[in-house]
Design a protein around this motif. Structure first.
Motif, PDB file in Angstrom:
ATOM      1  N   SER A 391      52.894  10.213  19.872  1.00  0.00           N
ATOM      2  CA  SER A 391      54.254  10.080  19.374  1.00  0.00           C
ATOM      3  C   SER A 391      54.437   8.702  18.753  1.00  0.00           C
ATOM      4  CB  SER A 391      55.268  10.274  20.506  1.00  0.00           C
ATOM      5  OG  SER A 391      55.184  11.579  21.041  1.00  0.00           O
ATOM      6  N   TYR A 392      54.839   8.681  17.501  1.00  0.00           N
ATOM      7  CA  TYR A 392      55.003   7.436  16.772  1.00  0.00           C
ATOM      8  C   TYR A 392      56.438   7.270  16.288  1.00  0.00           C
ATOM      9  CZ  TYR A 392      49.898   6.965  16.385  1.00  0.00           C
ATOM     10  OH  TYR A 392      48.564   6.825  16.648  1.00  0.00           O
ATOM     11  N   THR A 393      56.896   6.031  16.289  1.00  0.00           N
ATOM     12  CA  THR A 393      58.047   5.602  15.517  1.00  0.00           C
ATOM     13  C   THR A 393      57.488   4.712  14.415  1.00  0.00           C
ATOM     14  OG1 THR A 393      59.484   5.602  17.461  1.00  0.00           O
ATOM     15  CG2 THR A 393      60.208   4.298  15.562  1.00  0.00           C
ATOM     16  N   VAL A 394      57.910   4.931  13.174  1.00  0.00           N
ATOM     17  CA  VAL A 394      57.329   4.197  12.050  1.00  0.00           C
ATOM     18  C   VAL A 394      58.442   3.612  11.192  1.00  0.00           C
ATOM     19  CG1 VAL A 394      55.786   4.284  10.070  1.00  0.00           C
ATOM     20  CG2 VAL A 394      55.356   5.773  12.038  1.00  0.00           C
ATOM     21  N   LYS A 395      58.346   2.351  10.890  1.00  0.00           N
ATOM     22  CA  LYS A 395      59.346   1.654  10.086  1.00  0.00           C
ATOM     23  C   LYS A 395      58.741   1.172   8.771  1.00  0.00           C
ATOM     24  CE  LYS A 395      61.942  -2.702  10.115  1.00  0.00           C
ATOM     25  NZ  LYS A 395      60.986  -3.413   9.236  1.00  0.00           N
ATOM     26  N   ASP A 396      59.384   1.525   7.676  1.00  0.00           N
ATOM     27  CA  ASP A 396      59.108   0.968   6.350  1.00  0.00           C
ATOM     28  C   ASP A 396      57.666   1.096   5.879  1.00  0.00           C
ATOM     29  OD1 ASP A 396      61.746   0.337   6.074  1.00  0.00           O
ATOM     30  OD2 ASP A 396      61.515  -1.817   6.385  1.00  0.00           O
ATOM     31  N   LEU A 397      57.208   2.336   5.732  1.00  0.00           N
ATOM     32  CA  LEU A 397      56.045   2.575   4.890  1.00  0.00           C
ATOM     33  C   LEU A 397      56.547   2.832   3.478  1.00  0.00           C
ATOM     34  CD1 LEU A 397      53.718   4.823   7.081  1.00  0.00           C
ATOM     35  CD2 LEU A 397      53.513   2.372   6.621  1.00  0.00           C
ATOM     36  N   TYR A 398      55.669   2.630   2.506  1.00  0.00           N
ATOM     37  CA  TYR A 398      56.056   2.741   1.100  1.00  0.00           C
ATOM     38  C   TYR A 398      55.407   3.977   0.484  1.00  0.00           C
ATOM     39  CZ  TYR A 398      57.745  -2.037   1.651  1.00  0.00           C
ATOM     40  OH  TYR A 398      58.422  -3.150   2.075  1.00  0.00           O
ATOM     41  N   LEU A 399      56.085   4.543  -0.525  1.00  0.00           N
ATOM     42  CA  LEU A 399      55.596   5.780  -1.131  1.00  0.00           C
ATOM     43  C   LEU A 399      55.741   5.729  -2.644  1.00  0.00           C
ATOM     44  CD1 LEU A 399      54.609   8.756  -0.676  1.00  0.00           C
ATOM     45  CD2 LEU A 399      57.029   9.413  -0.744  1.00  0.00           C
ATOM     46  N   ASP A 400      54.643   6.049  -3.331  1.00  0.00           N
ATOM     47  CA  ASP A 400      54.656   6.277  -4.778  1.00  0.00           C
ATOM     48  C   ASP A 400      54.362   7.750  -5.021  1.00  0.00           C
ATOM     49  OD1 ASP A 400      54.936   3.540  -5.010  1.00  0.00           O
ATOM     50  OD2 ASP A 400      52.885   3.195  -5.726  1.00  0.00           O
ATOM     51  N   ILE A 401      55.068   8.338  -5.966  1.00  0.00           N
ATOM     52  CA  ILE A 401      54.824   9.724  -6.367  1.00  0.00           C
ATOM     53  C   ILE A 401      54.579   9.750  -7.868  1.00  0.00           C
ATOM     54  CG2 ILE A 401      55.738  12.081  -6.447  1.00  0.00           C
ATOM     55  CD1 ILE A 401      57.631  11.331  -4.171  1.00  0.00           C
ATOM     56  N   ARG A 402      53.518  10.412  -8.278  1.00  0.00           N
ATOM     57  CA  ARG A 402      53.280  10.538  -9.719  1.00  0.00           C
ATOM     58  C   ARG A 402      52.700  11.906 -10.028  1.00  0.00           C
ATOM     59  NH1 ARG A 402      47.845   7.109 -11.466  1.00  0.00           N
ATOM     60  NH2 ARG A 402      46.399   8.060  -9.955  1.00  0.00           N
ATOM     61  N   PRO A 403      53.040  12.455 -11.202  1.00  0.00           N
ATOM     62  CA  PRO A 403      52.454  13.740 -11.596  1.00  0.00           C
ATOM     63  C   PRO A 403      51.006  13.554 -12.024  1.00  0.00           C
ATOM     64  CG  PRO A 403      53.881  12.898 -13.335  1.00  0.00           C
ATOM     65  CD  PRO A 403      54.025  11.954 -12.178  1.00  0.00           C
ATOM     66  N   VAL A 404      50.192  14.552 -11.750  1.00  0.00           N
ATOM     67  CA  VAL A 404      48.785  14.532 -12.148  1.00  0.00           C
ATOM     68  C   VAL A 404      48.435  15.882 -12.753  1.00  0.00           C
ATOM     69  CG1 VAL A 404      48.088  12.828 -10.428  1.00  0.00           C
ATOM     70  CG2 VAL A 404      48.045  15.261  -9.837  1.00  0.00           C
ATOM     71  N   LEU A 405      47.416  15.905 -13.608  1.00  0.00           N
ATOM     72  CA  LEU A 405      46.939  17.137 -14.212  1.00  0.00           C
ATOM     73  C   LEU A 405      45.779  17.690 -13.396  1.00  0.00           C
ATOM     74  CD1 LEU A 405      47.023  16.246 -18.025  1.00  0.00           C
ATOM     75  CD2 LEU A 405      48.571  17.767 -16.772  1.00  0.00           C
ATOM     76  N   LEU A 406      45.836  18.980 -13.124  1.00  0.00           N
ATOM     77  CA  LEU A 406      44.794  19.640 -12.347  1.00  0.00           C
ATOM     78  C   LEU A 406      44.010  20.578 -13.258  1.00  0.00           C
ATOM     79  CD1 LEU A 406      46.950  20.562  -9.239  1.00  0.00           C
ATOM     80  CD2 LEU A 406      45.278  18.730  -9.383  1.00  0.00           C
ATOM     81  N   PRO A 407      42.675  20.586 -13.146  1.00  0.00           N
ATOM     82  CA  PRO A 407      41.881  21.502 -13.971  1.00  0.00           C
ATOM     83  C   PRO A 407      42.136  22.951 -13.561  1.00  0.00           C
ATOM     84  CG  PRO A 407      40.510  20.461 -12.322  1.00  0.00           C
ATOM     85  CD  PRO A 407      41.842  19.785 -12.251  1.00  0.00           C
ATOM     86  N   LYS A 408      42.024  23.849 -14.529  1.00  0.00           N
ATOM     87  CA  LYS A 408      42.190  25.281 -14.257  1.00  0.00           C
ATOM     88  C   LYS A 408      40.902  26.012 -14.630  1.00  0.00           C
ATOM     89  CE  LYS A 408      46.283  25.070 -12.626  1.00  0.00           C
ATOM     90  NZ  LYS A 408      46.563  25.408 -11.225  1.00  0.00           N
ATOM     91  N   PRO A 409      40.358  26.862 -13.747  1.00  0.00           N
ATOM     92  CA  PRO A 409      40.899  27.122 -12.413  1.00  0.00           C
ATOM     93  C   PRO A 409      40.647  25.940 -11.476  1.00  0.00           C
ATOM     94  CG  PRO A 409      38.826  28.252 -12.667  1.00  0.00           C
ATOM     95  CD  PRO A 409      39.139  27.647 -14.006  1.00  0.00           C
ATOM     96  N   LEU A 410      41.519  25.799 -10.484  1.00  0.00           N
ATOM     97  CA  LEU A 410      41.384  24.713  -9.533  1.00  0.00           C
ATOM     98  C   LEU A 410      40.122  24.873  -8.706  1.00  0.00           C
ATOM     99  CD1 LEU A 410      42.753  22.170  -8.379  1.00  0.00           C
ATOM    100  CD2 LEU A 410      43.963  23.656  -6.772  1.00  0.00           C
ATOM    101  N   TYR A 411      39.737  26.118  -8.453  1.00  0.00           N
ATOM    102  CA  TYR A 411      38.512  26.389  -7.711  1.00  0.00           C
ATOM    103  C   TYR A 411      37.943  27.719  -8.195  1.00  0.00           C
ATOM    104  CZ  TYR A 411      41.414  29.586  -4.967  1.00  0.00           C
ATOM    105  OH  TYR A 411      42.245  30.609  -4.594  1.00  0.00           O
ATOM    106  N   ALA A 412      36.690  27.963  -7.872  1.00  0.00           N
ATOM    107  CA  ALA A 412      36.016  29.215  -8.268  1.00  0.00           C
ATOM    108  C   ALA A 412      35.012  29.588  -7.179  1.00  0.00           C
ATOM    109  CB  ALA A 412      35.308  29.045  -9.599  1.00  0.00           C
ATOM    110  N   PRO A 413      34.693  30.876  -7.039  1.00  0.00           N
ATOM    111  CA  PRO A 413      33.701  31.293  -6.037  1.00  0.00           C
ATOM    112  C   PRO A 413      32.367  30.604  -6.290  1.00  0.00           C
ATOM    113  CG  PRO A 413      34.872  33.186  -6.901  1.00  0.00           C
ATOM    114  CD  PRO A 413      35.263  32.027  -7.761  1.00  0.00           C
ATOM    115  N   LYS A 414      31.689  30.278  -5.234  1.00  0.00           N
ATOM    116  CA  LYS A 414      30.400  29.584  -5.359  1.00  0.00           C
ATOM    117  C   LYS A 414      29.303  30.558  -5.691  1.00  0.00           C
ATOM    118  CE  LYS A 414      27.367  26.406  -2.848  1.00  0.00           C
ATOM    119  NZ  LYS A 414      27.157  25.654  -1.591  1.00  0.00           N
TER     120      LYS A 414
END
Length: 414
Positions: A391-414
């Motif tokens: 159990s944690y109490t956490v004060k003042d962590l910072y967060l950046d959010i940015r959009p990213v491009l994902l390749p399509k398809p994201l995955y394929a059968p091996k």
């Protein structure tokens, strides 16, 4: 994960101020009980506190089922539960889903108003929060007689509370009809549709969201705050309540509350897709408190302010975790809380999370989002295993959010 037990203490001590700006926090003299949704009928801690704040055993609490899809059935279940925990509970039949009851007449019916005025507590059910404002606010924007009576209770020191939709209406601005979280981030906030006016029991620009950790809703809350210029907010997790009384927020129930601070964050307010840098997040665990006036976080008394403190800037900082961690599904159930606890107790200074959409009909499926969570000025935490698990109490962590491009398809059968 930590596996040892630290020594508990019996008195709560003030152990550090959050950077969230705050003045007053309510528009009335009473208390607010803001429940994140899915409140279990056997959550004795929350139900008993509700009854106690409404005056104790035998005092009247009125259930308002306006948000519910099946209002009568849902209200009767809530009344039954409140009675089991000592309240003299009843309901008023106000809501757009009552087929044989005129909504506007019900909201101004003297009999309903008399019922409300005789109560010391009001409980708003979950469902669709837009139905609550539809029911209680007149078409011209004025208050219905029922809503005026509810405000009278609040100003007189009564308790106003609600779960899920009943939590959303507490702030001056609320989510109205938002799409899924990733769609909000991709498409932006639309005033009057994504967000709208709440009932404003919580003032000074505080924004409230619900189902917060279970449904990974923290990015949409940040997007709404950025779009409206709101600098402070919080989200309440499921089966959990934020009790706001006498200038303090106290967390009770199953999980926790996330405080959001965008006062120093940067990012275009109306940008789509969404991006943000430097938001501050704090996590309040059950039993923790936050003081609105001073911005001080007081951990649960079982967390010793000295022995259980995790201060990355301190000479005695000895984090338990050492390895880098990444979160491929950062919007998963309670993943944010897990990531915050792991990072404050980790020798690493940052962690990366991702969110992407695999739905066949997802808008802009090539767009995903990167979440960079990192330590900075004021970052601190407290740990205990005395509550069961880590159990944690956490004060003042910072967060950046940015959009990213994902390749399509994201995955394929091996």
């Amino acid at each position: 994960m930590r596996v040892f037990v630290k020594t508990a203490v019996t008195a709560a001590l003030l152990v550090g101020a959050s950077s969230l700006p705050a003045l007053a926090q309510t528009a009335g003299e009473g208390s607010l009980i803001i429940i994140g949704g899915n409140l279990r009928s056997d959550n004795e801690t929350v139900w008993k506190r509700y009854v106690a704040l409404a005056g104790g055993d035998g005092d009247r609490i009125i259930v308002i089922p306006a948000a519910a899809g099946s209002p009568q059935r849902a209200a009767e279940a809530a009344v039954k539960t409140l009675k089991q925990f000592g309240a003299d509970a009843d309901l008023v039949q106000i809501g757009p889903r009552y087929k044989d009851i005129d909504l506007r007449k019900a909201a101004n019916d003297p009999a309903n108003v008399a019922k409300i005025k005789a109560a010391k507590g009001i409980y708003f059910l979950g469902g669709d929060q837009a139905r609550i404002t539809q029911a209680l606010v007149e078409p011209d924007g004025s208050q219905s007689a029922a809503l005026k009576a509810i405000w009278e209770i609040y100003r007189a020191g009564g308790v106003i509370g609600g779960s899920s939709a009943g939590a959303a209406i507490m702030s001056e601005t609320m989510f109205k009809d938002p799409p899924p979280v990733l769609d909000v981030l991709k498409q932006g906030i639309i005033p009057g549709k994504t967000i709208d006016k709440g009932l404003g029991f919580l003032t000074d620009g505080w924004f409230v969201d619900q189902h917060f950790l279970a449904r990974g809703r923290f990015p949409r809350a940040l997007a709404a705050m950025q779009a409206t210029g709101t600098k402070k907010g919080f989200g309440v997790d499921e089966d959990t309540a934020a009790i706001i009384s006498k200038g303090q927020l106290e967390v009770i129930g199953y999980s926790g509350v996330v405080l959001l601070d965008t006062a120093s964050a940067t990012g275009e307010a109306k940008a789509a897709p969404f991006a943000l840098q430097g938001a501050k997040l704090s996590y309040l665990d059950r039993g923790d408190k936050y003081d609105f006036k001073t911005g001080t976080i007081t951990p649960n008394p079982v967390k010793d302010p000295a022995k259980d403190k995790l201060d990355p800037a301190g000479a005695d900082y000895k984090p338990y975790n050492e390895d880098p961690e990444a979160w491929p599904t950062i919007l998963g159930n309670r993943t944010l809380a897990e990531a915050m606890g792991n990072l404050i107790d980790n020798k690493q200074n940052e962690q990366i999370g991702l969110a992407f959409d695999l739905r066949a009909n997802a808008p802009n499926p090539e767009i995903g989002f990167e979440f960079r969570l990192y330590k900075g000025a004021g970052s601190m935490g407290w740990y205990t295993s005395a509550l069961g698990g880590d159990s944690y109490t956490v004060k003042d962590l910072y967060l950046d959010i940015r959009p990213v491009l994902l390749p399509k398809p994201l995955y394929a059968p091996k």
